[in-house]
Motif scaffolding. Structure first.
Motif, mmCIF file in Angstrom:
data_model
loop_
_atom_site.group_PDB
_atom_site.id
_atom_site.type_symbol
_atom_site.label_atom_id
_atom_site.label_comp_id
_atom_site.label_asym_id
_atom_site.label_seq_id
_atom_site.Cartn_x
_atom_site.Cartn_y
_atom_site.Cartn_z
ATOM 1 N N VAL A 245 29.931 11.355 69.835
ATOM 2 C CA VAL A 245 29.671 12.147 71.168
ATOM 3 C C VAL A 245 28.674 12.167 72.118
ATOM 4 C CG1 VAL A 245 28.275 15.270 71.730
ATOM 5 C CG2 VAL A 245 30.095 14.668 70.632
ATOM 6 N N SER B 149 29.040 9.330 75.003
ATOM 7 C CA SER B 149 30.192 9.578 75.159
ATOM 8 C C SER B 149 29.500 10.798 76.937
ATOM 9 C CB SER B 149 31.909 10.769 75.254
ATOM 10 O OG SER B 149 32.445 9.915 74.113
ATOM 11 N N LYS B 150 28.890 11.549 76.315
ATOM 12 C CA LYS B 150 27.460 11.995 77.027
ATOM 13 C C LYS B 150 27.230 11.607 77.758
ATOM 14 C CE LYS B 150 26.497 16.676 74.716
ATOM 15 N NZ LYS B 150 25.747 17.244 74.000
ATOM 16 N N GLU C 287 31.577 20.464 69.587
ATOM 17 C CA GLU C 287 30.629 19.707 70.875
ATOM 18 C C GLU C 287 31.601 18.557 71.164
ATOM 19 O OE1 GLU C 287 26.065 18.269 72.133
ATOM 20 O OE2 GLU C 287 27.134 18.773 69.862
ATOM 21 N N GLN D 10 34.132 20.230 73.417
ATOM 22 C CA GLN D 10 33.712 20.722 75.082
ATOM 23 C C GLN D 10 33.930 19.746 75.783
ATOM 24 O OE1 GLN D 10 33.093 23.839 75.932
ATOM 25 N NE2 GLN D 10 32.529 22.877 77.471
ATOM 26 N N LEU D 11 33.027 18.795 75.228
ATOM 27 C CA LEU D 11 32.975 17.750 76.125
ATOM 28 C C LEU D 11 33.918 16.959 76.326
ATOM 29 C CD1 LEU D 11 30.822 15.037 77.587
ATOM 30 C CD2 LEU D 11 31.320 14.316 75.013
ATOM 31 N N GLU E 149 35.146 19.532 79.290
ATOM 32 C CA GLU E 149 33.440 18.974 80.779
ATOM 33 C C GLU E 149 34.611 17.571 81.846
ATOM 34 O OE1 GLU E 149 29.688 19.349 79.489
ATOM 35 O OE2 GLU E 149 29.966 20.701 78.236
ATOM 36 N N TRP E 150 34.790 16.386 80.363
ATOM 37 C CA TRP E 150 35.259 14.887 81.346
ATOM 38 C C TRP E 150 36.757 15.136 81.911
ATOM 39 C CZ3 TRP E 150 33.379 10.243 78.883
ATOM 40 C CH2 TRP E 150 33.779 8.976 79.634
#
Length: 283
Positions: free
Chosen positions: A20, A23-24, A90, A93-94, A97-98
Motif C-alpha cells: 500500500v 503504491s501510494k 486501504e 481504495q488505492l 484512486e489509481w
C-alpha cells in the motif's frame, strides 16, 4: 497453491502495508508529474507507475504466493482480523484512486480504446491489405495468409485439426519485431501493420487506463514472483505500449468469424470460443 501457503497475520499485515505504501508513493508522484502537461507526462513520466509491477512481485514473494488470486485467498482467510481488514480496505481504495487517475488521463488526452477510424468496425478484411512479413521484411498481402488463421500454443493440435492457424499482427517496426520474436521464441507467422490499417478497421485504439490498470499491473507482478523476465527491448525500439489489441478469426475470404477486442492486455478468448466460431463459420 494458495491453500498450501500459511502466513501469520503479522506477516500479512506487514506485506500489505508495504504494498500500500509503495503504491501510494508511485501514485502521488505520478499525480504531481501530471499537474503540468499531460502531453509531457505521458511519454516521459507515466512509466513511473510501472513500479507497481516490482512492488507486487516483492509482495507475492513475501507471502510465498505467485499471483494476485493466491494473495487474495490468504487475506480472505484472515479478513476477520482488524489489522488485515484495514490494510485490505486501504489497498482496494488505492486501486480505485489509481484507476480513476488513469481514466482522467485518458479523458484529458481524448484517448479512446473504441474507434480510431470514425466508422463502424468492419465485418471483412480485404485480401489486398498490404503488410510486412516480420521475418523476411518483404511486403506481403493479407490474402497470402488467409488459408491459415487464429490462436494458442497449448491447444495447437485442436486448432490444427480445424485448419486454424495463428497469425500475429503488430504495429511495430521490423527491428523490434525480430528482437521480440527472438526473445520470446515466437514460432508463428508475424505481419507488421505500421499504419495500423487493421487496428483501425477493428476500432482498436489506445488506453492508459486499461493497460496500466492496478490489477493488470499486479497480474504482471506474477512473472517477477517466479523469476520470469519480460523481453528486454531497448528504449529506441519501444513503440506504443498503450495500443489495445484483440483476437480476430477470419475465413479464407477475409470474412470476420470472431471479433474479440481486448478489454485489457490479458483479455483473450478461450480456445472453445474460437473453435465454436470456426464451426459456425462452416455452416
Amino acid at each position: 497453491m494458495a491453500e498450501d501457503v500459511a502466513v501469520s497475520e503479522d506477516t500479512l499485515i506487514h506485506s500489505l502495508t508495504l504494498l500500500v505504501n509503495w503504491s501510494k508513493v508511485l501514485l502521488k508522484e505520478a499525480k504531481k508529474d501530471a499537474e503540468g502537461s499531460l502531453e509531457d507526462f505521458v511519454p516521459h513520466k507515466i512509466s513511473t507507475l510501472f513500479g507497481l509491477i516490482t512492488a507486487g512481485a516483492d509482495f507475492y514473494k513475501s507471502l510465498g504466493v505467485k499471483k494476485l488470486s493466491e494473495a487474495e485467498a490468504l487475506w480472505q482467510k484472515s479478513y476477520q482480523h482488524a489489522g488485515v481488514r484495514e490494510q485490505v480496505e486501504e489497498l482496494l481504495q488505492l486501486e480505485t484512486e489509481w484507476d480513476s487517475f488513469l481514466e482522467d488521463v485518458d479523458r484529458g488526452l481524448q484517448t479512446t480504446d473504441r474507434q480510431l477510424s470514425g466508422k463502424q468496425t468492419v465485418d471483412r478484411l480485404s485480401p489486398d491489405t498490404e503488410l510486412t512479413d516480420a521475418r523476411s521484411g518483404k511486403s506481403v498481402t493479407l490474402g497470402q495468409y488467409l488459408d491459415h488463421v487464429a490462436e494458442l500454443e497449448e491447444s495447437q493440435a485442436l486448432l490444427d485439426a480445424r485448419s486454424v492457424k495463428v497469425l500475429v499482427v503488430s504495429f511495430g517496426g521490423l527491428e523490434g519485431a525480430k528482437l521480440w520474436m527472438e526473445q520470446t521464441g515466437c514460432a508463428y507467422d508475424m505481419l507488421l501493420d505500421p499504419q495500423r490499417k487493421i487496428y483501425r478497421s477493428f476500432g482498436l485504439g489506445s488506453s492508459y487506463a486499461k493497460v496500466m490498470k492496478f490489477r493488470c499491473l499486479l497480474q504482471y507482478s506474477g512473472y517477477g514472483a517466479v523469476g520470469i523476465d519480460f523481453p528486454d527491448v531497448p528504449p529506441r525500439l519501444m513503440e506504443d505500449l498503450y495500443q489495445m489489441g484483440g483476437d480476430f478469426l477470419l475465413d479464407g475470404t477475409g470474412k470476420v468469424l470472431l471479433s474479440h477486442p481486448s478489454k485489457n492486455p490479458h483479455d483473450r478468448p478461450n480456445v472453445d470460443k474460437i473453435l465454436q466460431a470456426v464451426m459456425l463459420g462452416k455452416l
